[in-house]
Write an enzyme that holds these catalytic residues in place. Structure first.
Site: not given
Ligand code: MEV
Length: 438
Positions: A85, A279, A295, A392
């Site tokens: 991202e 998130k 993991d 962004h």
């Protein structure tokens, strides 16, 4: 593709590639070429990757980036991140720099306990079962001594085994709830090996317990497996500074601090916002977890369960203003390892750990929690000031230009041009077309 394939795993790598290219893609030659293009040029490195999993045909790259200037407990780190991202690393670096000038991050370990369970069915007399458990517990521990020996030498091992009765939830359901200290290892193999042995010994010992009826002796083990819910493998990271030091150019610092706290409080009470808020935290956490060969699915599952521990999904971060001091912190469960697993195998993981100055698992927990907190700080700061899209889309600009086929020279010109222009799909397309037509 309309016929299943037999024995795919037995095919050679070339045969697998041929099969997938011919049966699943429009241009088999291009597919073969692409898959091979992503092979490592060093055959030994490629073989390592081939052997990580079954049916490997190529590698899947993610960018490996560095977010520098993280000061954590007065030590400086450059944090490696593996993520696709666009804005994540830039946001982390910006937050790191911001807090570097304000004393840095403080982090502390609250606990390091891992969990595993043997789930079994017993429908007999419960008092007898608890008596049996007390008598069998030393045998259980003895039966795993060959597994726990070296962990115990280093100060880890089994913390406790507890018998729990959950037969009010599922008929006859009981469990051995086991807790472990696995030091610098994530410990999955260690824990699962112990649990499977506990299950065998538990069944064997039950057959020898005279007070049990024949039926009671027949304990049914349903499964033995570690839990990725580790609420006692917990780390806390925080930043704080005087409100007047927050100095946000977009609004007065007191307004900024109050709006920030309000935004975090919204994520505490509103699950729709909490999921996105968390998130953003996971953008930072996963990127470091992945770069260090841990993991990330286990971490994700455990973290989200923790976010819902009070019965409603809620924010992992907290913020408050007290006596003119702005305080922002995270509490997050992270079962991480810096030995075992991929850590010694994957060359990039080894490098990531070296860049982090070969941390212990506890130190890595602190670093990862800080990466999550920094990411959340950057996201919430943008959200309550400029909005998220400005930064962004700027970071996404290169992706857009690549997609539109811009040349290097065009990219350079347009990155400069968009420094003070709004980036949207339409504006980028238009600017590129106008540049090409000149
Ligand atoms: C995007 O990947 C993450 C954010 O949506 C997080 C947030 O909203 O806090 C920006």
């Amino acid at each position: 593709m309309n016929t299943p394939v037999e024995g795919f795993s037995k095919l050679t790598k070339t045969q697998k590639i041929d099969w997938i290219a011919i049966n699943c893609t429009k241009d088999p030659e291009a597919t073969k070429q692409l898959l091979k293009q992503y092979w490592n040029t060093d055959p030994r490195v490629q073989q390592l990757h081939d052997e990580f999993i079954e049916n490997t045909v190529s590698n899947y790259y993610l960018p490996f980036a560095i977010a520098p200037n993280f000061k954590i407990n007065d030590k400086l780190y450059a944090i490696p991140m593996a993520i696709e991202e666009s804005s994540v690393v830039a946001a982390a670096s910006k937050a790191a720099k911001f807090w570097l000038e304000r004393g840095g991050f403080k982090a502390e370990i609250i606990g390091t306990e891992k969990v595993g369970q043997v789930h079994f069915i017993y429908k007999g007399d419960n008092q007898k079962l608890f008596r049996f458990f007390d008598s069998a517990k030393p045998e259980l521990i003895k039966s795993v001594s060959s597994i726990t020996q070296s962990m115990e030498k280093r100060g880890g091992g089994i913390n406790n085994i507890e018998l729990r009765d959950l037969s009010n939830k599922v008929d006859g359901y009981h469990q051995l709830h086991c807790t472990f200290e696995t030091l610098d290892a994530m410990g999955a193999n260690f824990i699962n090996s112990c649990l499977e042995q506990f299950a065998r010994t538990f069944k064997e010992q039950a057959l020898l317990f005279d007070a049990f009826s024949e039926e009671e002796k027949n304990i049914e083990v349903v499964m033995s497996i570690l839990s990725n819910y580790v609420p006692d493998c917990l780390v806390r990271a925080e930043v704080s500074c005087s409100i007047s030091d927050l100095g946000n150019a977009d609004m007065p610092s007191k307004d900024f601090a109050e709006k920030f706290v309000r935004a975090v409080n919204i994520a505490k009470v509103e699950p729709y916002r909490a999921v996105t808020h968390n998130k953003g935290i996971m953008n930072g956490i996963d990127a470091v977890v992945l770069a260090t060969g841990n993991d990330f699915r286990a971490i994700e599952a455990g973290v989200h369960a923790y976010a819902a521990k009070d019965g409603q999904y809620s924010s992992l971060t907290h913020a408050k203003i007290e006596d003119g001091i702005f305080k922002f912190w995270i509490e997050v469960p992270l079962a991480l390892g810096t030995v075992g697993g991929l850590t010694r195998l994957h060359p990039m993981v080894k490098l990531a750990l070296e860049i982090l100055q070969n941390p212990s698992a506890k130190e890595l927990m602190q670093i990862v929690a800080v990466a999550g907190l920094a990411q959340n700080f950057a996201a919430v700061r943008s959200l309550i000031t400029t909005g998220i899209q400005k930064g962004h889309m700027k970071m996404h600009l290169l992706n857009m230009l690549n997609q539109l086929g811009a040349t290097e020279a065009e990219k350079q010109k347009l990155v400069t041009y968009f420094k003070d222009q709004t980036v949207t799909n339409a504006s980028v397309k238009e600017a590129l077309e106008s540049l090409k037509s000149k």
